[in-house]
Write an enzyme that holds these catalytic residues in place. Structure first.
Site, PDB file in Angstrom:
ATOM      1  N   THR A  47       0.825  -1.170   0.050  1.00 29.55           N
ATOM      2  CA  THR A  47      -0.074  -0.145   0.073  1.00 29.55           C
ATOM      3  C   THR A  47       0.953   1.273   0.077  1.00 29.55           C
ATOM      4  O   THR A  47       1.966   1.111   0.553  1.00 29.55           O
ATOM      5  CB  THR A  47      -0.899   0.206   1.306  1.00 29.55           C
ATOM      6  OG1 THR A  47      -1.823   1.185   1.034  1.00 29.55           O
ATOM      7  CG2 THR A  47      -0.113   0.125   2.441  1.00 29.55           C
ATOM      8  N   ASP A  95      -7.617  -3.459   0.483  1.00 32.67           N
ATOM      9  CA  ASP A  95      -8.473  -2.703  -0.376  1.00 32.67           C
ATOM     10  C   ASP A  95     -10.020  -2.265   0.503  1.00 32.67           C
ATOM     11  O   ASP A  95     -10.447  -3.248   0.928  1.00 32.67           O
ATOM     12  CB  ASP A  95      -8.887  -3.182  -1.682  1.00 32.67           C
ATOM     13  CG  ASP A  95      -9.430  -2.218  -2.675  1.00 32.67           C
ATOM     14  OD1 ASP A  95      -8.721  -1.282  -3.377  1.00 32.67           O
ATOM     15  OD2 ASP A  95     -10.628  -2.240  -3.072  1.00 32.67           O
ATOM     16  N   SER A  96     -10.199  -0.982   0.436  1.00 35.69           N
ATOM     17  CA  SER A  96     -11.179  -0.611   1.147  1.00 35.69           C
ATOM     18  C   SER A  96     -12.053   0.520   0.595  1.00 35.69           C
ATOM     19  O   SER A  96     -11.619   0.901  -0.370  1.00 35.69           O
ATOM     20  CB  SER A  96     -10.752  -0.437   2.564  1.00 35.69           C
ATOM     21  OG  SER A  96      -9.468   0.260   2.700  1.00 35.69           O
ATOM     22  N   GLY A 118      -8.941   9.754   5.636  1.00 31.82           N
ATOM     23  CA  GLY A 118      -9.868   9.558   4.567  1.00 31.82           C
ATOM     24  C   GLY A 118     -11.295  10.318   5.047  1.00 31.82           C
ATOM     25  O   GLY A 118     -11.248  11.498   5.591  1.00 31.82           O
ATOM     26  N   ASP A 171     -13.034   9.477   7.695  1.00 29.35           N
ATOM     27  CA  ASP A 171     -13.404   9.228   9.309  1.00 29.35           C
ATOM     28  C   ASP A 171     -14.018  10.412  10.012  1.00 29.35           C
ATOM     29  O   ASP A 171     -14.868  10.069  10.740  1.00 29.35           O
ATOM     30  CB  ASP A 171     -12.000   8.822   9.933  1.00 29.35           C
ATOM     31  CG  ASP A 171     -11.503   7.562   9.914  1.00 29.35           C
ATOM     32  OD1 ASP A 171     -12.194   6.633   9.045  1.00 29.35           O
ATOM     33  OD2 ASP A 171     -10.452   7.120   9.988  1.00 29.35           O
TER      34      ASP A 171
HETATM   35  P1  ITT Z   1      -3.468   1.760  -1.733  1.00 27.50           P
HETATM   36  O1  ITT Z   1      -4.379   1.212  -2.855  1.00 27.50           O
HETATM   37  O2  ITT Z   1      -2.105   1.950  -2.038  1.00 27.50           O
HETATM   38  O3  ITT Z   1      -3.702   0.679  -0.139  1.00 27.50           O
HETATM   39  P2  ITT Z   1      -5.488   3.741  -1.617  1.00 27.50           P
HETATM   40  O4  ITT Z   1      -5.775   4.693  -0.631  1.00 27.50           O
HETATM   41  O5  ITT Z   1      -5.718   4.023  -2.955  1.00 27.50           O
HETATM   42  O6  ITT Z   1      -4.328   3.128  -1.286  1.00 27.50           O
HETATM   43  P3  ITT Z   1      -8.041   1.930  -1.488  1.00 27.50           P
HETATM   44  O7  ITT Z   1      -7.840   1.931  -3.207  1.00 27.50           O
HETATM   45  O8  ITT Z   1      -8.158   0.836  -1.035  1.00 27.50           O
HETATM   46  O9  ITT Z   1      -6.795   2.605  -1.275  1.00 27.50           O
HETATM   47  O10 ITT Z   1      -9.128   2.923  -1.393  1.00 27.50           O
HETATM   48  C1  ITT Z   1      -9.633   3.424  -0.081  1.00 27.50           C
HETATM   49  C2  ITT Z   1     -10.240   4.597   0.056  1.00 27.50           C
HETATM   50  O11 ITT Z   1     -11.091   4.388   1.164  1.00 27.50           O
HETATM   51  C3  ITT Z   1      -9.523   5.803   0.459  1.00 27.50           C
HETATM   52  O12 ITT Z   1     -10.055   6.923  -0.093  1.00 27.50           O
HETATM   53  C4  ITT Z   1      -9.525   5.834   1.973  1.00 27.50           C
HETATM   54  O13 ITT Z   1      -9.217   7.085   2.230  1.00 27.50           O
HETATM   55  C5  ITT Z   1     -11.076   5.426   2.342  1.00 27.50           C
HETATM   56  N1  ITT Z   1     -10.804   4.383   3.495  1.00 27.50           N
HETATM   57  C6  ITT Z   1     -10.592   3.141   3.624  1.00 27.50           C
HETATM   58  N2  ITT Z   1     -10.451   2.909   4.913  1.00 27.50           N
HETATM   59  C7  ITT Z   1     -10.668   3.767   5.638  1.00 27.50           C
HETATM   60  C8  ITT Z   1     -10.382   4.223   6.775  1.00 27.50           C
HETATM   61  O14 ITT Z   1     -10.361   3.293   7.907  1.00 27.50           O
HETATM   62  N3  ITT Z   1     -10.779   5.584   7.205  1.00 27.50           N
HETATM   63  C9  ITT Z   1     -10.936   6.617   6.612  1.00 27.50           C
HETATM   64  N4  ITT Z   1     -11.008   6.350   5.117  1.00 27.50           N
HETATM   65  C10 ITT Z   1     -10.766   4.994   4.767  1.00 27.50           C
END
Ligand code: ITT
Length: 195
Positions: A7, A70-71, A153, A155
């Site tokens: 990540t 992925d979240s 993010g 939160d």
């Molecule tokens: P990587 O792919 O490099 O891991 P990314 O930020 O692009 O980083 P994702 O594609 O999984 O990761 O997107 C996750 C989105 O959801 C991202 O905008 C985060 O800010 C938000 N997100 C996920 N988990 C969160 C959390 O615990 N708190 C706040 N926002 C979260």
């Protein structure tokens, strides 16, 4: 056990390190240059596996275990959006703040002050011989204001069920106990112990 994290998201690295204290966690950017990974899967699980496989291949070391997360957030009043597009909701290169304010505006356009929603985290683990995935969820109420600056993010607009403060206001320990990521990682740890 040494775990390489696939990540580039510093918020995820911080949380995963705090949730996996028994493991040596190394963000992949400390081993090789960061590179762009095209996340073109249809769901969180596919995208987590795409990231873990891409970093495993790039590291070119059969002995590593790679873990990817992925979240994203699915808002009921928006029919589940932004979902797997949470990181790019306000467009390519959007910051966390851009995404947060776009989501607040989209909910306001529905003429409501809040909506039920949930976070999903898919965790993928890739080794030389095997590939696994697990999930965790956290159900919340999203509000049309950003309150507090803890977490990352989305939160500051998230109120976990049973609470009256956002994840931006609650302490790290509370998020650690409740989060989609901690639930998925608790399952991932069971798998990691078998490797
Ligand atoms: P990587 O792919 O490099 O891991 P990314 O930020 O692009 O980083 P994702 O594609 O999984 O990761 O997107 C996750 C989105 O959801 C991202 O905008 C985060 O800010 C938000 N997100 C996920 N988990 C969160 C959390 O615990 N708190 C706040 N926002 C979260």
């Amino acid at each position: 056990m040494k775990l390489v994290l696939a990540t580039s998201n510093k918020g995820k690295v911080r949380e995963i390190k705090a949730l996996c204290e028994d493991f040596e966690i190394i963000p992949y950017s400390e081993l090789i240059d960061e590179f762009e990974i095209v996340e073109d899967g249809d769901d969180f699980k596919e995208n987590a596996l795409i990231k873990a496989r891409a970093v495993f291949k790039a590291l070119n070391d059969e002995n590593v275990i790679v873990l990817a997360d992925d979240s994203g957030i699915s808002v009921d009043i928006l029919d589940g959006k932004p979902g797997i597009y949470s990181a790019r909701y306000a467009g390519a290169g959007a910051t966390d703040k851009d995404n947060l304010h776009k989501l607040i505006d989209a909910i306001k356009e529905k003429n409501v002050k809040s909506s039920s929603a949930h976070y999903t985290a898919a965790i993928a683990i890739v080794t030389k011989e095997s590939q696994y995935s697990v999930h965790g969820w956290m159900h919340v109420e999203v509000i049309t204001k950003a309150l507090g600056d803890k977490g990352f993010g989305y939160d500051p607009m998230f109120i976990p069920l049973g609470y009256d403060k956002t994840l931006g206001q609650l302490d790290d320990e509370t998020k650690k106990r409740l989060s989609h990521r901690s639930k998925a990682l608790n399952l991932a740890k069971i798998i990691l112990q078998t490797l």
